[in-house]
Scaffold this motif. Structure first.
Motif, PDB file in Angstrom:
ATOM      1  N   VAL A   1      -2.704  41.112   4.863  1.00 25.59           N
ATOM      2  CA  VAL A   1      -4.138  40.683   4.390  1.00 25.59           C
ATOM      3  C   VAL A   1      -4.954  41.896   4.953  1.00 25.59           C
ATOM      4  O   VAL A   1      -5.046  42.121   6.067  1.00 25.59           O
ATOM      5  CB  VAL A   1      -4.535  39.347   5.010  1.00 25.59           C
ATOM      6  N   LYS A   2      -5.791  42.332   4.156  1.00 24.19           N
ATOM      7  CA  LYS A   2      -6.802  43.519   4.522  1.00 24.19           C
ATOM      8  C   LYS A   2      -8.081  43.072   4.134  1.00 24.19           C
ATOM      9  O   LYS A   2      -8.387  42.530   2.943  1.00 24.19           O
ATOM     10  CB  LYS A   2      -6.557  44.735   3.780  1.00 24.19           C
ATOM     11  N   SER A   3      -8.910  42.718   4.991  1.00 29.49           N
ATOM     12  CA  SER A   3     -10.183  42.117   4.812  1.00 29.49           C
ATOM     13  C   SER A   3     -11.353  43.146   5.736  1.00 29.49           C
ATOM     14  O   SER A   3     -11.172  42.945   7.031  1.00 29.49           O
ATOM     15  CB  SER A   3     -10.360  40.747   5.487  1.00 29.49           C
ATOM     16  N   GLY A   4     -12.061  43.910   5.133  1.00 31.82           N
ATOM     17  CA  GLY A   4     -12.969  44.915   5.582  1.00 31.82           C
ATOM     18  C   GLY A   4     -12.036  45.827   6.600  1.00 31.82           C
ATOM     19  O   GLY A   4     -11.083  46.296   6.181  1.00 31.82           O
ATOM     20  N   ALA A   5     -12.471  45.841   7.830  1.00 31.98           N
ATOM     21  CA  ALA A   5     -11.700  46.885   8.615  1.00 31.98           C
ATOM     22  C   ALA A   5     -10.584  46.045   9.358  1.00 31.98           C
ATOM     23  O   ALA A   5      -9.727  46.664  10.235  1.00 31.98           O
ATOM     24  CB  ALA A   5     -12.710  47.495   9.867  1.00 31.98           C
ATOM     25  N   GLU A   6     -10.195  44.627   9.253  1.00 34.08           N
ATOM     26  CA  GLU A   6      -9.114  43.963   9.821  1.00 34.08           C
ATOM     27  C   GLU A   6      -8.067  44.087   8.937  1.00 34.08           C
ATOM     28  O   GLU A   6      -8.123  43.608   7.689  1.00 34.08           O
ATOM     29  CB  GLU A   6      -9.469  42.579  10.139  1.00 34.08           C
ATOM     30  N   VAL A   7      -6.678  44.329   9.452  1.00 36.68           N
ATOM     31  CA  VAL A   7      -5.422  44.284   8.626  1.00 36.68           C
ATOM     32  C   VAL A   7      -4.716  43.523   9.436  1.00 36.68           C
ATOM     33  O   VAL A   7      -4.310  43.757  10.643  1.00 36.68           O
ATOM     34  CB  VAL A   7      -4.831  45.569   8.351  1.00 36.68           C
ATOM     35  N   LEU A   8      -4.284  42.299   8.822  1.00 33.67           N
ATOM     36  CA  LEU A   8      -3.209  41.185   9.565  1.00 33.67           C
ATOM     37  C   LEU A   8      -1.990  41.184   8.874  1.00 33.67           C
ATOM     38  O   LEU A   8      -2.028  41.194   7.380  1.00 33.67           O
ATOM     39  CB  LEU A   8      -3.874  39.732   9.267  1.00 33.67           C
ATOM     40  N   VAL A   9      -1.031  41.543   9.454  1.00 31.96           N
ATOM     41  CA  VAL A   9       0.331  41.533   9.079  1.00 31.96           C
ATOM     42  C   VAL A   9       1.196  40.326   9.828  1.00 31.96           C
ATOM     43  O   VAL A   9       1.304  40.328  10.843  1.00 31.96           O
ATOM     44  CB  VAL A   9       1.079  42.916   9.112  1.00 31.96           C
ATOM     45  N   SER A  10       1.529  39.305   8.624  1.00 35.43           N
ATOM     46  CA  SER A  10       2.283  38.224   9.304  1.00 35.43           C
ATOM     47  C   SER A  10       3.877  38.194   8.802  1.00 35.43           C
ATOM     48  O   SER A  10       4.015  38.208   7.634  1.00 35.43           O
ATOM     49  CB  SER A  10       1.519  36.913   9.060  1.00 35.43           C
ATOM     50  N   VAL A  11       4.757  38.646   9.735  1.00 32.35           N
ATOM     51  CA  VAL A  11       5.982  38.418   9.183  1.00 32.35           C
ATOM     52  C   VAL A  11       6.755  37.666  10.206  1.00 32.35           C
ATOM     53  O   VAL A  11       6.313  37.194  11.320  1.00 32.35           O
ATOM     54  CB  VAL A  11       6.620  40.045   9.500  1.00 32.35           C
ATOM     55  N   ARG A  12       8.158  37.263   9.829  1.00 34.62           N
ATOM     56  CA  ARG A  12       9.153  36.573  10.650  1.00 34.62           C
ATOM     57  C   ARG A  12       9.745  37.158  11.892  1.00 34.62           C
ATOM     58  O   ARG A  12       9.817  36.686  13.067  1.00 34.62           O
ATOM     59  CB  ARG A  12      10.273  36.005   9.708  1.00 34.62           C
TER      60      ARG A  12
END
Length: 129
Positions: free
Chosen positions: A68-79
């Motif tokens: 998920v990219k929102s503005g300058a934040e990139v979150l990667v959620s993986v197992r």
């Protein structure tokens, strides 16, 4: 950009000043630069690449998940995720550990499928009564 790689029970990596990210999806690889529009992507098992001025290019083997990219934040959620310097070893780890289910996980999935089927059968007969 700020990158955070999340696992189910901990934070795998948290980096600031990331200049680019390359991730793999079902449709192929795609890149993120700081000015890219916000987006969401379903990730497939593969190699996630990010680059910072201090670390250079970093390779991380990741299991399936969501980016998920929102503005300058990139979150990667993986197992699952694992880092390493050798790209060949990481690719081999993806093939061995992330793409093949271990025997225990296959057994659990089979049992869950049987439970779901039994529940649906009982529910269907309950509605007909």
């Amino acid at each position: 950009m700020n990158l955070k790689i999340l696992l189910p029970f901990r934070i795998f990596a948290e980096k600031t000043a990331v200049s680019r990210i390359v991730a793999e999806t079902q449709a192929g690889s795609f890149g993120l630069l700081p000015q890219r529009l916000d987006c969401v992507a379903a990730l497939t098992p593969g190699i996630l690449i990010y680059e910072t001025a201090s670390d250079g290019e970093v390779f991380v083997a990741v299991d399936s998940g969501v980016l998920v990219k929102s503005g300058a934040e990139v979150l990667v959620s993986v197992r699952r995720a694992m880092g390493g310097a050798n790209l060949g070893e990481l690719r081999q780890a993806v093939e061995q550990e992330f793409l093949t289910l271990d025997e225990h996980e296959q057994n659990v999935r089979a049992v869950m499928a049987k439970l779901e089927t039994g529940f649906l059968r009982r529910f269907a007969t309950f509605q007909h009564d």
